[in-house]
Scaffold this active site. Structure first.
Site, PDB file in Angstrom:
ATOM      1  N   LEU A 502     -28.540 -93.844  67.168  1.00  0.00           N
ATOM      2  CA  LEU A 502     -28.057 -92.485  67.408  1.00  0.00           C
ATOM      3  C   LEU A 502     -27.565 -91.826  66.128  1.00  0.00           C
ATOM      4  O   LEU A 502     -27.649 -90.613  65.974  1.00  0.00           O
ATOM      5  CB  LEU A 502     -26.923 -92.506  68.444  1.00  0.00           C
ATOM      6  CG  LEU A 502     -27.301 -92.957  69.857  1.00  0.00           C
ATOM      7  CD1 LEU A 502     -26.064 -93.020  70.740  1.00  0.00           C
ATOM      8  CD2 LEU A 502     -28.338 -92.027  70.456  1.00  0.00           C
ATOM      9  N   PHE A 507     -20.347 -96.884  56.379  1.00  0.00           N
ATOM     10  CA  PHE A 507     -20.186 -98.327  56.526  1.00  0.00           C
ATOM     11  C   PHE A 507     -20.707 -98.875  57.857  1.00  0.00           C
ATOM     12  O   PHE A 507     -20.493-100.040  58.164  1.00  0.00           O
ATOM     13  CB  PHE A 507     -18.707 -98.708  56.392  1.00  0.00           C
ATOM     14  CG  PHE A 507     -18.138 -98.404  55.041  1.00  0.00           C
ATOM     15  CD1 PHE A 507     -18.510 -99.139  53.927  1.00  0.00           C
ATOM     16  CD2 PHE A 507     -17.240 -97.363  54.868  1.00  0.00           C
ATOM     17  CE1 PHE A 507     -17.994 -98.855  52.677  1.00  0.00           C
ATOM     18  CE2 PHE A 507     -16.723 -97.069  53.621  1.00  0.00           C
ATOM     19  CZ  PHE A 507     -17.101 -97.813  52.515  1.00  0.00           C
ATOM     20  N   GLY A 508     -21.362 -98.035  58.643  1.00  0.00           N
ATOM     21  CA  GLY A 508     -21.831 -98.537  59.923  1.00  0.00           C
ATOM     22  C   GLY A 508     -22.761 -97.574  60.618  1.00  0.00           C
ATOM     23  O   GLY A 508     -23.135 -96.537  60.069  1.00  0.00           O
ATOM     24  N   ASP A 645     -13.151 -82.676  66.455  1.00  0.00           N
ATOM     25  CA  ASP A 645     -14.586 -82.338  66.427  1.00  0.00           C
ATOM     26  C   ASP A 645     -15.078 -82.012  67.831  1.00  0.00           C
ATOM     27  O   ASP A 645     -16.145 -82.465  68.247  1.00  0.00           O
ATOM     28  CB  ASP A 645     -15.392 -83.490  65.822  1.00  0.00           C
ATOM     29  CG  ASP A 645     -16.836 -83.081  65.520  1.00  0.00           C
ATOM     30  OD1 ASP A 645     -17.111 -81.879  65.406  1.00  0.00           O
ATOM     31  OD2 ASP A 645     -17.689 -83.987  65.408  1.00  0.00           O
TER      32      ASP A 645
END
Length: 790
Positions: A502, A507-508, A645
């Site tokens: 997605l 870092f991921g 957000d």
């Protein structure tokens, strides 16, 4: 000294580019600013149903304008409105006759004709070529956006019917003055582009041009169109701002081998009267990787009366092969006077494409009495000097005071204006939510390119380690988070089956996975629907094994934050995989995906959508969605969590239209254009952010309320366009500065046609400049809940 005073009094008045989303002011039918003598009609039923009674929300006379007799399908009865000046029209509102409950006549539909000179009439068509507008009723006001807008002085409203019937109408027009005074432009017709790798032909024509199309000569003349509709094209000319139109729609483009061009495109502009031109702004595409560049140079000739002046004004641009962004090119016109301009734009590459052209004008202010006295003071008459002396002294004192004020403003601007132009001074110039003390500003406290230095730490940490948004939670310590601080159960990693990535962060990554046996693993009280033993979809945030120790700590902090959330409208943490690397957290995922994608693929429910099996939603569905989002945010606010957000891309929904607020829209490439990148380090959802978040880096529940207002706006536009779609990212930031200054120049989002007025008022309260004036999420929930059938 006299010459200096003359120059001070001759200040220029410049006009700017029109923004159709902001140019939506009522023009005076309802409040009477358009006088009765400017309203005429082809006929009237009675004197008491004459054109002077065609005013929105008015019950005077017999309550509306009604043409004489039964209206037939072949009739062209009209109501004519003289606006007295050229006007940029963006919205049209209609009602039928109500007459305090006694009337019931209304127009089933209507057409609009318009004229700029009262002689040549044109028929308005929408961007798909349709003339007839949607119907209205007797009492409610129906507003129709005019896309494209109309530039005209005279407007005729022509009711349309399919059957013989009585018709009555009340109307209002919305827009703003057309300061350019441009009557028409002429140009070569736009051309077709065959794009490698794109099977479709790209049409770069002027599809809304209302003048003459001379096919034999390949010319457009005598009209206005897409170059004056206020809509600027995107950086990629294939990307469109309009709904349901073709690629390349926003640009008028020409290839350098167009017959008869000799290496340039010639355009002619005709104005309503003699004008003094300061400059011309041309919005031009510069996608050089596809052979498109801004023009290399331009030469403009001027026609003040009957003939063209021999000497042109010429201007060479600075070509840019590093930045593919579309941009306005400002061409200085040296304050030359003319009623017509002829400009030749010279190619810099294979293609040249324009989406907007506007003109900045220079005019002299009306000469006041002081000006006349100063002019005559050079040679005073002995007989009149004594009686004019007190007036002259008063005028001179006034001018001196004005000069002092101007000097003060110049000094003040040296400290503040550059900061306010992009944003506002830093915390050192103020603090918290108080207005900055502008007297304390120093140059190093201004924005560096895009972001204030002091806010970068807060802003960078807005994005979590996997690229998703990271909630702000007061007083949550993270210095010693370990596995024992995590309450979520450890799920067998091998039962997670990867389906799709997605998004990702530094870092991921965020993956869409199937989780086998998860309902049984969670046992009683599982938030997951019964799947009869089948695997369920989940979102898995995964930390890369090479992540820094700080990233690992932040990831564990995010797990602890998520584990505290338990609300039917918030995505929940289901389980974790942290016994070994890579660390994972598993959250809910909804089968209908995110709300933005869901809504933009649907239309509002109607007989047409039912008849044609078009995916649709009802107004009740939209209100239900709004209530659920407010409920989820009310829960977050009760915990003092700040989302930072909130947007439709971060709201997931299932097949029953249940909404859960999520947090990984930021990591998805699909929505990269919704975020503004700061110096290559972090991204900000500036179109959803409150002014204090953009300018001061302050994120609070009140800034979430602002974002909630924008999210409501998205819902009631069915996510068909981006908020502030006509503003660049830099202009959005500048608009935040206007909110800070609070001088009435800030641009608000327009009222969506689907949105009830009371709900738009609620949105406007969410966008209040002062934080204390914004509603709470508890108040928003209580205000929205009565709109939904329980």
């Amino acid at each position: 000294m006299h010459l200096f005073l003359l120059l001070i009094l001759q200040l220029p008045a410049a006009s700017g580019q029109i923004d159709p989303e902001h140019c939506r002011y009522a023009l005076g039918m309802e409040d009477g600013r358009i006088p009765d003598q400017d309203l005429t009609a082809s006929s009237r039923w009675y004197e008491t149903t004459g054109p002077q009674y065609a005013r929105l929300n008015s019950e005077d006379g017999d309550g509306a304008w009604c043409p004489k007799g039964q209206l037939e399908p072949s009739d062209s009865q009209f109501l004519q409105i003289d606006l007295r000046r050229l006007t940029f029209l963006t919205l049209f509102g209609t009602q039928g006759r109500y007459a305090r409950g006694l009337g019931k006549e209304f127009a089933a539909a209507y057409r609009l004709n318009y004229s700029r000179d009262g002689q040549l009439w044109k028929s308005w068509k929408n961007r798909l070529g349709k003339e007839v507008r949607d119907p209205n009723n007797t009492y409610g006001v129906f507003s129709n956006d005019l896309k494209p807008p109309i530039i005209a002085r005279y407007v005729r409203v022509i009711p349309v019917t399919r059957l013989s019937t009585t018709v009555c109408m009340r109307v209002e027009l919305y827009g703003c003055p057309w300061e350019d005074g441009l009557l028409s432009y002429s140009a070569p017709e736009g051309q077709l582009m065959m794009s490698p790798g794109n099977p479709s032909v790209i049409s770069l024509n002027d599809s809304t041009y209302d003048g003459v199309h001379e096919k034999r000569l390949g010319k457009l003349f005598g009209g206005l169109g897409q170059l004056t509709d206020g809509v600027t094209g995107r950086d990629d000319f294939l990307a469109i701002r309009q709904y349901n139109v073709w690629q390349g729609y926003d640009y008028l483009g020409w290839r350098n081998d167009t017959p008869g061009t000799q290496g340039y495109v010639e355009m002619e502009f005709v104005f309503d009267r003699l004008r003094n031109f300061t400059s011309m702004k041309v919005h031009s595409n510069n996608m050089y990787s596809r052979g498109v560049k801004i023009f290399s140079s331009v030469s403009c000739w001027f026609k003040p009366s009957l003939s063209w002046e021999p000497e042109p004004v010429s201007f060479s641009t600075i070509l840019d092969d590093r930045n593919p962004s579309a941009r306005y090119v400002t061409v200085p016109l040296s304050r030359r006077a003319a009623r017509s301009l002829r400009c030749r734009f010279y190619y810099a590459d294979v293609w040249m494409m324009f989406s907007e052209i506007s003109f900045q004008l220079f005019s002299f202010l009306q000469k006041p009495s002081c000006f006349l006295l100063i002019s005559s003071a050079a040679a005073p008459s002995p007989s009149s000097s004594s009686d004019k002396t007190p007036i002259l002294i008063g005028c001179l004192v006034t001018i001196i005071l004005l000069l002092v004020i101007i000097i003060f403003l110049i000094l003040w601007c040296q400290c503040v204006c550059k900061v306010l132009e992009k944003a506002v001074c830093l915390t050192a110039c103020g603090g918290g939510y108080a207005e900055p003390d502008v007297t304390q500003c120093t140059p190093h406290q201004s924005f560096n390119n895009n972001a204030p230095h002091y806010a970068e730490t807060d802003i960078v940490r807005l994005q979590g380690v996997t690229g998703s948004n990271m909630y702000a939670v007061p007083a949550l310590t993270v210095d010693s988070l370990t596995r024992k601080d995590i309450s979520a159960a450890e799920f067998p990693r091998h039962q997670l089956i990867f389906r799709e990535k997605l998004g990702e962060g530094q870092f991921g990554e965020v993956h869409l996975c199937e989780a086998e046996g998860l309902p049984e693993f969670l046992g009683e009280g599982s938030p997951l629907p019964d799947r009869d033993g089948r695997s369920v979809l989940v979102a898995v945030k995964q930390l890369r094994a090479d992540a820094t120790s700080q990233a690992r700590n932040d990831f564990l902090k995010e797990i602890k934050i998520m584990s505290r959330l338990d609300d039917p409208n918030i995505i929940r943490l289901l389980c974790v995989c942290v016994s070994s690397d890579p660390l994972c957290m598993v959250t809910e995922y909804m089968e209908n995906g995110d709300l933005n994608m869901f809504l933009c693929q649907r239309e509002i429910e109607s007989t047409l959508t039912h008849a044609n099996n078009i995916p649709s939603v009802s107004l009740s569905d939209l209100l239900h969605m709004a209530v659920q989002i407010s409920s989820g945010m009310k829960y977050l606010a009760s915990l003092n969590f700040v989302h930072r957000d909130l947007a439709t891309r971060n709201c997931l929904l299932d097949r029953r239209l249940t909404i859960k607020i999520a947090d990984f829209g930021m990591s998805r490439n699909l929505y990269s254009s919704d975020y503004y990148r700061i110096q290559g380090r972090a991204v900000l959802p500036i179109r959803w952010m409150a002014w204090e978040s953009i300018l001061l880096g302050k994120f609070t529940t009140a800034s979430d309320v602002w974002a909630f207002g924008v999210t409501l706006w998205e819902i009631f536009t069915l996510c068909k366009e981006q908020p502030y779609s006509l503003l660049s990212d830099e202009q959005v930031i500048e608009n935040s500065g206007e909110f800070f200054r609070n001088q009435g120049r800030q641009i608000f989002l327009y009222a969506p046609p689907l949105c009830p007025p009371s709900l738009f008022e609620l949105m406007m309260r969410c966008w209040s400049r002062n934080i204390t004036d914004r509603p709470t999420f508890e108040g928003l929930y209580q205000a929205l809940r009565p709109h939904v059938n329980q």
